[in-house]
Design a protein around this motif. Structure first.
Motif, PDB file in Angstrom:
ATOM      1  N   PRO A 247     -11.923  50.078 -17.884  1.00  0.00           N
ATOM      2  CA  PRO A 247     -12.142  49.751 -16.453  1.00  0.00           C
ATOM      3  C   PRO A 247     -12.037  47.981 -16.696  1.00  0.00           C
ATOM      4  N   GLY A 248     -11.458  47.470 -15.620  1.00  0.00           N
ATOM      5  CA  GLY A 248     -11.442  46.072 -15.479  1.00  0.00           C
ATOM      6  C   GLY A 248     -10.082  45.456 -16.047  1.00  0.00           C
ATOM      7  N   ARG A 249      -9.500  46.255 -16.884  1.00  0.00           N
ATOM      8  CA  ARG A 249      -8.186  45.824 -17.504  1.00  0.00           C
ATOM      9  C   ARG A 249      -7.066  45.215 -16.356  1.00  0.00           C
ATOM     10  N   LEU A 250      -6.784  46.052 -15.490  1.00  0.00           N
ATOM     11  CA  LEU A 250      -5.836  45.939 -14.770  1.00  0.00           C
ATOM     12  C   LEU A 250      -6.151  44.487 -13.655  1.00  0.00           C
ATOM     13  N   GLU A 251      -7.433  44.404 -13.527  1.00  0.00           N
ATOM     14  CA  GLU A 251      -7.991  43.163 -12.714  1.00  0.00           C
ATOM     15  C   GLU A 251      -7.674  41.917 -13.678  1.00  0.00           C
ATOM     16  N   THR A 252      -7.914  41.962 -14.824  1.00  0.00           N
ATOM     17  CA  THR A 252      -7.688  41.105 -15.944  1.00  0.00           C
ATOM     18  C   THR A 252      -6.200  40.741 -15.997  1.00  0.00           C
ATOM     19  N   MET A 253      -5.517  41.461 -16.174  1.00  0.00           N
ATOM     20  CA  MET A 253      -4.044  41.299 -16.270  1.00  0.00           C
ATOM     21  C   MET A 253      -3.371  40.700 -14.645  1.00  0.00           C
ATOM     22  N   ASP A 291      -9.769  26.297 -32.851  1.00  0.00           N
ATOM     23  CA  ASP A 291     -10.847  26.990 -32.301  1.00  0.00           C
ATOM     24  C   ASP A 291     -10.745  28.171 -32.262  1.00  0.00           C
ATOM     25  N   LYS A 292     -11.990  28.999 -32.336  1.00  0.00           N
ATOM     26  CA  LYS A 292     -12.035  30.630 -32.138  1.00  0.00           C
ATOM     27  C   LYS A 292     -11.880  31.013 -30.735  1.00  0.00           C
ATOM     28  N   GLU A 293     -10.837  31.774 -30.604  1.00  0.00           N
ATOM     29  CA  GLU A 293     -10.711  32.358 -29.248  1.00  0.00           C
ATOM     30  C   GLU A 293     -11.951  33.263 -28.688  1.00  0.00           C
ATOM     31  N   GLU A 294     -12.411  33.128 -27.696  1.00  0.00           N
ATOM     32  CA  GLU A 294     -13.293  33.782 -27.073  1.00  0.00           C
ATOM     33  C   GLU A 294     -12.652  34.474 -25.645  1.00  0.00           C
ATOM     34  N   PHE A 295     -12.919  35.766 -25.625  1.00  0.00           N
ATOM     35  CA  PHE A 295     -12.748  36.694 -24.548  1.00  0.00           C
ATOM     36  C   PHE A 295     -13.900  37.260 -24.123  1.00  0.00           C
ATOM     37  N   LYS A 296     -13.930  37.334 -22.650  1.00  0.00           N
ATOM     38  CA  LYS A 296     -14.832  38.160 -21.971  1.00  0.00           C
ATOM     39  C   LYS A 296     -14.759  39.451 -21.830  1.00  0.00           C
ATOM     40  N   ASP A 297     -15.773  40.206 -21.636  1.00  0.00           N
ATOM     41  CA  ASP A 297     -15.711  41.714 -21.024  1.00  0.00           C
ATOM     42  C   ASP A 297     -14.598  41.841 -20.025  1.00  0.00           C
ATOM     43  N   PRO A 298     -13.425  42.757 -20.059  1.00  0.00           N
ATOM     44  CA  PRO A 298     -12.602  42.326 -18.839  1.00  0.00           C
ATOM     45  C   PRO A 298     -13.235  42.833 -17.537  1.00  0.00           C
ATOM     46  N   SER A 299     -14.304  43.937 -17.686  1.00  0.00           N
ATOM     47  CA  SER A 299     -15.011  44.505 -16.500  1.00  0.00           C
ATOM     48  C   SER A 299     -15.632  43.452 -15.696  1.00  0.00           C
ATOM     49  N   ARG A 300     -15.936  42.350 -16.475  1.00  0.00           N
ATOM     50  CA  ARG A 300     -16.959  41.031 -15.763  1.00  0.00           C
ATOM     51  C   ARG A 300     -16.127  40.016 -15.415  1.00  0.00           C
ATOM     52  N   ILE A 301     -14.727  39.975 -15.866  1.00  0.00           N
ATOM     53  CA  ILE A 301     -13.816  38.750 -15.278  1.00  0.00           C
ATOM     54  C   ILE A 301     -13.636  38.845 -13.740  1.00  0.00           C
ATOM     55  N   SER A 302     -13.739  37.780 -13.055  1.00  0.00           N
ATOM     56  CA  SER A 302     -13.489  37.672 -11.693  1.00  0.00           C
ATOM     57  C   SER A 302     -12.200  37.162 -11.691  1.00  0.00           C
ATOM     58  N   ILE A 303     -11.508  37.635 -10.723  1.00  0.00           N
ATOM     59  CA  ILE A 303     -10.186  37.215 -10.438  1.00  0.00           C
ATOM     60  C   ILE A 303      -9.954  35.775 -10.071  1.00  0.00           C
ATOM     61  N   PHE A 304     -11.273  35.267  -9.803  1.00  0.00           N
ATOM     62  CA  PHE A 304     -11.306  33.793  -9.411  1.00  0.00           C
ATOM     63  C   PHE A 304     -11.745  32.967 -10.487  1.00  0.00           C
ATOM     64  N   ALA A 305     -11.957  33.572 -11.913  1.00  0.00           N
ATOM     65  CA  ALA A 305     -12.694  33.036 -12.780  1.00  0.00           C
ATOM     66  C   ALA A 305     -12.282  31.542 -13.074  1.00  0.00           C
ATOM     67  N   THR A 306     -10.987  31.484 -13.345  1.00  0.00           N
ATOM     68  CA  THR A 306     -10.458  30.135 -13.664  1.00  0.00           C
ATOM     69  C   THR A 306      -9.806  29.410 -12.640  1.00  0.00           C
ATOM     70  N   SER A 311      -6.281  28.665  -4.587  1.00  0.00           N
ATOM     71  CA  SER A 311      -5.193  28.506  -5.255  1.00  0.00           C
ATOM     72  C   SER A 311      -4.312  29.409  -5.456  1.00  0.00           C
ATOM     73  N   GLY A 312      -4.564  30.599  -4.765  1.00  0.00           N
ATOM     74  CA  GLY A 312      -3.790  31.756  -4.703  1.00  0.00           C
ATOM     75  C   GLY A 312      -3.820  32.944  -5.521  1.00  0.00           C
ATOM     76  N   CYS A 313      -4.859  33.502  -5.479  1.00  0.00           N
ATOM     77  CA  CYS A 313      -4.917  34.697  -6.339  1.00  0.00           C
ATOM     78  C   CYS A 313      -6.289  35.428  -5.670  1.00  0.00           C
ATOM     79  N   GLY A 314      -6.238  36.861  -5.412  1.00  0.00           N
ATOM     80  CA  GLY A 314      -7.094  37.494  -4.730  1.00  0.00           C
ATOM     81  C   GLY A 314      -8.098  38.345  -5.498  1.00  0.00           C
ATOM     82  N   GLY A 315      -9.207  38.814  -4.893  1.00  0.00           N
ATOM     83  CA  GLY A 315     -10.090  39.525  -5.577  1.00  0.00           C
ATOM     84  C   GLY A 315     -10.888  40.535  -4.598  1.00  0.00           C
ATOM     85  N   ASP A 316     -11.587  41.409  -5.156  1.00  0.00           N
ATOM     86  CA  ASP A 316     -12.685  42.148  -4.541  1.00  0.00           C
ATOM     87  C   ASP A 316     -13.797  41.362  -4.245  1.00  0.00           C
ATOM     88  N   GLU A 317     -14.761  41.760  -3.163  1.00  0.00           N
ATOM     89  CA  GLU A 317     -15.968  41.138  -2.915  1.00  0.00           C
ATOM     90  C   GLU A 317     -16.875  41.904  -3.874  1.00  0.00           C
TER      91      GLU A 317
END
Length: 317
Positions: A247-253, A291-306, A311-317
């Motif tokens: 869960p969340g992988r497609l949102e992250t991609m 530097d060591k790469e740090e990755f978040k849990d995909p299910s917790r990444i917001s489409i607007f995180a970065t 700026s042009g990328c949508g997500g869910d409320e």
């Protein structure tokens, strides 16, 4: 007798509660889709004042949903634009010619049915068992461009959604050796038309639920559906499997397609590797190899995180 009445009242109460819950869930789904379409239109400036939007209607769940939501947004939009629905009847055997005219007349939208026997051309030119999509798409594209000119359309709206965009990205990587997806807005290959994809931020599973709830008269594409081993279907199955298991992988991609870092890829055409110099100036896109790469849990990444909302990328409320 009294027990029977009580039982009937209880069953009616349960049904009423179930109906309320179903309506609540549908309203929430409709709001999410409207929000996603509205964001895509705003982020990419898809529709402008005075536009005449040609909505390409295939009879599938995606194009029905796109038309329905655009008609809804048209009523409350701060700008004026017109909509004309266009269906290309490719003369596939068994195609129910009456379905779309009846539906479009019922909802009162301007429409045009274009009859072109591309089916015979494709089946005559392509050997049995071979993929028909490439030729079919080229023929269909040329016809739709011509019709757009005839109708005075300033935008051509296609029903591709988020999952289509991701599938195209992987198809190009796996089979084409390119890091290339399907943009929400792009000038057509003939340079004369603007193609938009208002469903770019919408999930296919949301669209499917919406289409079922709205009871759209779906028309299957028998020509494409007769080829179950197409590369696109294989990639689509892979994405659906990932969505279930992770869960969340497609949102992250999808978020990744909106947050591209050219300096960390390998294409000298989009980043000046040759001219790069260590001039002592700190830079955000500089190398962090130590530097060591740090990755978040995909299910917790917001489409607007970065990136900011505009700026042009949508997500869910």
């Amino acid at each position: 007798m009294t027990d029977t009445l009580i039982s009937a009242d209880a069953e009616q109460a349960r049904q009423t509660e179930a109906d309320k819950k179903q309506q609540y869930n549908f309203n929430k789904l409709a709001k999410r889709l409207r929000h996603n379409v509205g964001d895509a239109i705003n982020h990419f400036n898809m529709i402008e004042e005075g536009d005449r939007v040609m909505v390409c209607l295939s009879g599938g769940k995606d194009s029905y949903t796109m038309l329905d939501i655009l008609l809804s947004l048209q009523k409350s939009a701060p700008i004026n634009f017109s909509i004309v629905a266009v269906n290309l009847d490719q003369k596939q055997p068994g195609f129910p010619e009456h379905v779309l005219p009846e539906y479009l007349s019922k909802i009162g939208v301007e429409y045009r049915i274009v009859e072109e026997d591309t089916y015979s051309i494709v089946t005559r030119v392509i050997e049995p068992g071979k993929t028909t999509c490439s030729l079919c798409s080229r023929l269909r594209r040329g016809i739709l461009y011509r019709v757009a000119d005839e109708l005075g359309a300033t935008k051509i709206a296609l029903g591709h959604h988020r999952d289509d965009i991701l599938a195209t990205l992987f198809l190009n990587m796996f089979y084409g050796g390119k890091l290339k997806g399907m943009p929400p807005k792009l000038v057509s290959d003939d340079g004369k038309h603007m193609v938009i994809r208002p469903l770019a931020y919408c999930k296919e599973k949301d669209i499917e639920k919406y289409a079922i709830a709205k009871e759209f008269p779906i028309i299957p594409c028998n020509l494409c559906g007769s080829q179950p081993n197409l590369q696109r279907q294989v990639v689509g199955d892979m994405l659906r499997d990932w969505d279930k298991r992770f869960p969340g992988r497609l949102e992250t991609m999808f978020s990744a397609t909106c947050n591209v870092v050219p300096s960390h890829l390998n294409d000298p055409k989009i980043y000046d590797f040759v001219g790069a110099k260590a001039d002592g100036t700190p830079r955000e896109d500089g190398d962090k190899a130590f530097d060591k790469e740090e990755f978040k849990d995909p299910s917790r990444i917001s489409i607007f995180a970065t990136k900011p909302l505009d700026s042009g990328c949508g997500g869910d409320e």
